[in-house]
Design an enzyme around this catalytic site. Structure first.
Site, PDB file in Angstrom:
ATOM      1  N   TRP A 493       0.825  -1.213   0.000  1.00 54.23           N
ATOM      2  CA  TRP A 493       0.000   0.000   0.000  1.00 54.23           C
ATOM      3  C   TRP A 493       0.857   1.260   0.000  1.00 54.23           C
ATOM      4  CZ3 TRP A 493      -0.079   3.949   3.502  1.00 54.23           C
ATOM      5  CH2 TRP A 493      -1.092   4.900   3.338  1.00 54.23           C
ATOM      6  N   ASN A 494       1.931   1.257   0.770  1.00 54.82           N
ATOM      7  CA  ASN A 494       2.851   2.398   0.775  1.00 54.82           C
ATOM      8  C   ASN A 494       3.770   2.255  -0.434  1.00 54.82           C
ATOM      9  OD1 ASN A 494       4.682   4.434   1.214  1.00 54.82           O
ATOM     10  ND2 ASN A 494       5.047   3.934   3.360  1.00 54.82           N
ATOM     11  N   ASP A 495       3.291   2.700  -1.589  1.00 55.88           N
ATOM     12  CA  ASP A 495       4.017   2.392  -2.813  1.00 55.88           C
ATOM     13  C   ASP A 495       5.213   3.297  -3.050  1.00 55.88           C
ATOM     14  OD1 ASP A 495       1.230   3.593  -4.874  1.00 55.88           O
ATOM     15  OD2 ASP A 495       2.559   4.648  -3.487  1.00 55.88           O
ATOM     16  N   THR A 496       5.648   4.031  -2.027  1.00 56.75           N
ATOM     17  CA  THR A 496       6.894   4.787  -2.151  1.00 56.75           C
ATOM     18  C   THR A 496       8.071   4.081  -1.484  1.00 56.75           C
ATOM     19  OG1 THR A 496       6.531   6.094  -0.150  1.00 56.75           O
ATOM     20  CG2 THR A 496       5.617   6.966  -2.206  1.00 56.75           C
TER      21      THR A 496
END
Length: 806
Positions: A493-496
């Site tokens: 979900w935290n695609d960074t």
């Protein structure tokens, strides 16, 4: 400082100044035909896909004072033969008005402004089921003298291929041309199209009043050889426009209407239509229909009725007016917009083709509208399943007009995985929520293709909904790393956070646990033997998470490809991540002391007065091995910023833990309505959730950005309705199990569920947060907290009383 106020009796927010810190927008129409309008009358409109069929040119990066997409000029005749030109929207003319009101409503905006005794009232909306944008303009002479008034609506067109408008300044303008499609008794239908689309998609601008002249060439309209300005177009100082049909270049549509002399107190009304058609001869009847004032008024009433029905599915009355306002009006409205637009088109997501509808995003968005529009939700779920791959993973995004999908940013890094580890699990949650809302287990038998194609571009396999879900679970179970945890893929979900191949995600592990908890009762209900297998997987993953993930005071977030933890006291930066604590609680993996410690660590290390930070402390320099999170300065977005999407997951976790006071504290501190008095700090719209707020490591702590299209909307609505109010659909009925602030005496809610109306009263005489002591349904006490739907098939209205107590 504030820029307006809430008018809940009309379900509107009233903007009282055109000079908001940023543009404030509202969505009109749908993805099929629509877009957004800003508070100064600009707008971007598309048909079917903002990247592949865009109509108006809107550039968010230009100065706020400029014309953007559409505008309106009013021209007052003066005795010396000159004209006094103003815009009721303020921009682009920038003449101050005596009054400015912009009502942001449900699928519409309405303005009221006064300039030198001339009142202008404007309504912009898209009639339901019709591919057009209506602008209704009423001018009233409130001055003591007769006034000669002209009205000139203007549209600036873009190339239908939105990106090529900006990347090919030779080809794109050479294809653009304008034409008169129809002219009769002074009424004009002014057309515009790219040359190759003239037989398929022609844009048109028309009105219900005679047009004395028009303009289609921007250079001629602005004047001075193209060096004129939108603030003071030279052509408007001439009696008439040139009535030229542009054969290339920058195409616009401008219609000059002489409204005639208006006596004091007299009003006139103009109605414009912006639409698109493949055959104008077939469109003329509908154009004529919407030229009639009574039909436009009826269409607006129909739009209002639709929204009344949409919102009436759930209405609540609690001791908190701001909570009521968001839950009853603004939050469900935003959920509808995120369902339509995903992260595709906003002031921040420009819809130029870099991304379409996100698999992850839309799978979460759809959960926010299941109770209101279950049929539309099921249709979107079907499209999402059609972009899942045979191996169980999913394409990251797709374009709705063509259903072409791709892997998103995972295509860009050779030393990273080519899939996102979380995408395919979200659709399991969405489908299970749909089943609980509707009770329609036959949906599991519907078949949808997998995305894999043969050489002819046809799907090579299809499967039932249940088969799609099972393959998603299998993919996660079979793709685990050295600790037994699910592989990260390109990102979760935290695609960074983009770690090299081999990294593992504690978030995906807990998300997997939630998906298993959701699918197990479904399998048991339909007699599917895999329920036992999934129970074993759940128990195994729970053990792994608690063995490998616990860091002493909180749960870790990742293991990198070398086996080193992230989100640990061992790290200098990124010691603790919010999602690393909330999701173990939501999945049921975190229990007892670990659950309490994890949530207390969020409160102690990550909470601020303006929301919960995603992680802390922030990374202070770019680190290519960690990825995109280090491209921001500390306190911004995923690098220690307040990423609002993650806040409702902590709210849900706190309600699971029985802490209603803290859950409501978290809810209230990111409620955008609470920002209304500090707009000089917050800047963005106070009537919808933003994606992010700058955190306390940033000098501009409290500044909001990326409003509207955020998963925050869906999850805040779910957190508020299903977990704080505790009114939650289950497979066998409706659960009533609140977790509220202890100071509340109770609340009342009306909820439509599976064709019945539930009138629910919750009483809290002992001033506790959680624990339903008694549940009475139609005068009879029942056991537990779930009202079995099967017991009330013949009841149209069901009265419920729940008492919180020990």
């Amino acid at each position: 400082m504030n820029c307006g106020y809430f008018l809940d009796e009309k379900k509107e927010y009233i903007i009282t100044t055109p000079k908001t810190p940023t543009k404030w927008i509202n969505y009109i129409g749908t993805l099929e035909f629509g877009g957004f309008v800003d508070h100064t009358g600009g707008g971007v409109i598309c048909a079917g896909d903002p990247a592949l069929n865009r109509i108006t040119k809107y550039i968010p990066q230009i100065p706020l004072s400029q014309m953007n997409g559409e505008t309106l000029y009013i021209r007052l005749h003066r005795e010396n033969g000159e004209y006094d030109i103003f815009s009721p929207f303020y921009t682009p003319v920038l003449k101050e008005t005596e009054d400015f009101r912009c009502a942001v409503g449900l699928g519409y905006n309405r303005w009221s402004t006064v300039y030198k005794g001339i009142e202008v009232e404007i309504l912009i909306f898209s009639p339901r089921g019709s591919r057009r944008i209506i602008r209704s303009i009423k001018v009233t002479n409130k001055s003591p003298e007769k006034q000669e008034i002209d009205i000139i609506p203007v549209v600036e067109y873009t190339h239908f291929d939105a990106l090529k408008q900006f990347t090919n300044a030779d080809w794109a303008p050479q294809t653009m041309e304008s034409m008169v499609l129809d002219r009769k008794e002074g009424l004009v239908v002014l057309g515009q199209a790219a040359y190759m689309m003239k037989d398929r998609a022609v844009n048109y601008l028309t009105s219900n009043r005679p047009v004395s002249s028009f303009e289609t060439d921007r250079s001629l309209f602005l004047g001075n050889g193209g060096y004129g300005s939108w603030q003071d177009p030279r052509s408007l100082h001439n009696k008439e426009l040139s009535s030229t049909c542009a054969l290339r270049g920058d195409n616009i549509g401008a219609l000059l209407h002489h409204m005639g002399p208006l006596e004091p107190g007299e009003s006139e009304r103009l109605i414009t239509q912006l639409g698109q058609t493949g055959d104008i001869s077939k469109e003329l009847n509908e154009i004529e229909y919407y030229r009639k004032e009574e039909n436009v008024d009826a269409a607006f009433r129909e739009l209002s009725r639709y929204w009344e029905g949409f919102l009436s599915v759930m209405q609540t009355e609690t001791p908190s007016p701001s909570f009521n306002s968001m839950i009853n009006i603004h939050n469900p409205r935003q959920c509808y917009m995120t369902k339509n637009w995903s992260r595709y088109l906003s002031l921040y997501q420009l819809g130029l083709g870099a991304r379409g509808l996100g698999f992850r995003d839309s799978s979460q968005d759809v959960m926010g509208v299941l109770s209101q529009i279950p049929d539309e939700a099921a249709e979107l779920i079907g499209k999402l399943l059609s972009t899942q791959k045979r191996n169980g993973s999913a394409m990251h995004q797709f374009f709705p007009l063509t259903m072409e999908a791709n892997g998103g940013d995972s295509r860009e890094e050779e030393d990273r995985a080519d899939y996102y580890g979380d995408d395919h699990l979200w659709i399991i949650l969405a489908v299970c929520e749909y089943l609980k809302e509707t009770g329609d287990l036959t949906f599991l038998k519907k078949e949808f293709p997998f995305y894999d194609k043969d050489k002819a571009g046809l799907p090579v396999e299809k499967g039932t909904v249940l088969e799609h879900l099972k393959r998603g679970l299998n993919f996660t179970w079979e793709n685990r790393g050295s600790h037994g945890l699910p592989l990260l893929g390109f990102a979760d979900w935290n695609d960074t956070v983009n770690l090299p191949i081999g990294a593992e995600s504690l978030f995906i592990a807990s998300q997997f646990g939630v998906a298993l908890r959701e699918i197990i009762p479904v399998c048991e209900e339909i007699g599917d033997r895999d329920a036992d297998l999934y129970k074993d997987w759940y128990t195994s993953m729970k053990d792994i998470v608690n063995r490998e993930g616990w860091d002493g005071e909180w749960y870790r977030r990742y293991y990198d490809h070398k086996g080193k933890p992230l989100g640990s006291v061992e790290n200098d930066k990124g010691k603790i991540f919010t999602n690393g604590q909330s999701w173990p609680v939501i999945s049921g993996f975190a229990e007892g002391e670990k659950r309490d410690k994890a949530l207390d660590s969020v409160y102690r290390h990550l909470n601020t007065s303006k929301g919960i930070k995603l992680s802390t402390p922030g990374y202070e320099k770019f680190d290519p091995e960690v990825g995109g999170v280090t491209t921001y300065r500390p306190g911004a977005k995923e690098n220690g910023g307040i990423f609002l999407h993650s806040n409702p997951w902590v709210i849900i976790a706190e309600t699971i833990n029985g802490n209603g006071n803290r859950a409501f504290e978290y809810y209230s501190q990111i409620n955008p309505a609470a920002k209304n008095e500090i707009i000089e700090e917050y800047e963005v719209e106070p009537y919808c959730y933003a994606q992010n707020i700058l955190g306390d490591e940033h000098p501009q702590f409290g500044l909001g950005r990326n409003s509207w299209l955020s998963g925050t909307a869906s999850w805040m609505y779910q957190a508020g309705t299903k977990y704080i109010l505790g009114i939650k659909p289950e497979l066998n009925g409706l659960s009533v199990n609140p977790c509220i602030p202890a100071e509340w005496d109770g609340f009342k809610t009306v909820r439509r569920f599976r064709g019945k109306t539930y009138r629910i009263t919750v009483k809290n005489p002992r001033h506790l947060s959680k624990g339903v002591k008694s549940l009475t349904v139609n005068g009879e006490k029942i056991k537990g907290v779930v009202i079995p739907s099967a017991n009330y098939i013949n009841d149209g209205e069901i009265t419920v009383e729940a008492v919180i107590g020990e």
